[in-house]
Design a protein around this motif. Structure first.
Motif, PDB file in Angstrom:
ATOM      1  N   ASP A   4       0.818  -1.219   0.000  1.00 43.30           N
ATOM      2  CA  ASP A   4       0.000   0.000   0.000  1.00 43.30           C
ATOM      3  C   ASP A   4       0.850   1.267   0.000  1.00 43.30           C
ATOM      4  N   ARG A   7       1.272   2.702  -3.386  1.00 43.53           N
ATOM      5  CA  ARG A   7       0.089   2.762  -4.248  1.00 43.53           C
ATOM      6  C   ARG A   7      -0.616   4.115  -4.266  1.00 43.53           C
ATOM      7  N   ASP A   8       0.015   5.115  -3.730  1.00 47.14           N
ATOM      8  CA  ASP A   8      -0.551   6.460  -3.703  1.00 47.14           C
ATOM      9  C   ASP A   8       0.361   7.356  -4.522  1.00 47.14           C
TER      10      ASP A   8
END
Length: 198
Positions: A4, A7-8
């Motif tokens: 995660d 993933r930004d």
């Protein structure tokens, strides 16, 4: 493949001289110019020469989609002094045999300064440290000794030669094959820390 954390689209990796960040639509013109350069494109499997704008648009959309799902990680390289100005790309994607593969390119005006070695080392560190990677593969055209030197400087071991599809070149072409595993990455990372401390 990637957690995660990556993933930004605000995710970035900072090195001494570079920012590695998600590519954006604003990078389009720089990619057209730098990756579209014949000397760069001819070393790459999927970059045609001349490089049409729709190919770059599709690349940007695909890179951002894969980054968002964690299926791969494609990062634009920019100098810290000019973080909005792309100078190259480095990426890790699933390989055809299941082993993730590293690929990269750098615009010709920036060759010879060790920038790609710095970027590859940073992305490899993220792959092994944050994504839990165990093995990483890469390859370089046999006619591209500079790319081979980058891989060797980052701890990759030459495992032989072979051929790989280069659709943009219209043929399968001979390549040097390379591999980096977690144990060798750890050893190289420790050595780099000792070198910097000396």
């Amino acid at each position: 493949m990637f957690p995660d954390l990556t993933r930004d689209d605000v995710f970035r990796i900072e090195t001494r001289r570079l920012w590695l960040r998600w590519p954006t639509a604003k990078d389009r013109d720089a990619i057209l110019k730098l990756a579209g350069d014949r000397a760069v494109a001819e070393m790459l499997a999927r970059v045609p020469h001349p490089l049409p704008a729709p190919v770059v648009d599709a690349f940007l959309l695909q890179a951002r989609a894969e980054n968002a799902t964690g299926a791969g990680l494609t990062l634009a390289l920019a100098r810290r002094s000019a973080p909005a100005s792309l100078i190259g790309v480095v990426a890790i994607h699933p390989g055809s045999d299941g082993t993730p593969e590293l690929g990269y390119w750098l615009g010709q005006p920036y060759w010879g300064a060790g920038l790609m070695r710095e970027a590859v080392r940073a992305l490899c560190n993220a792959f092994f440290a944050y994504a839990g990677g165990t093995d990483l593969a890469s390859s370089a055209r046999i006619v591209n000794p500079a790319s081979r030197r980058v891989l060797e400087a980052c701890g990759f071991v030459h495992t032989g030669t072979g051929t790989k599809p280069f659709p943009a070149r219209g043929a399968d072409l001979p390549v040097d094959l390379f591999h980096l595993d977690r144990a060798r990455w750890r050893a190289c990372a420790a050595e780099a820390v000792l070198t910097e401390a000396a």
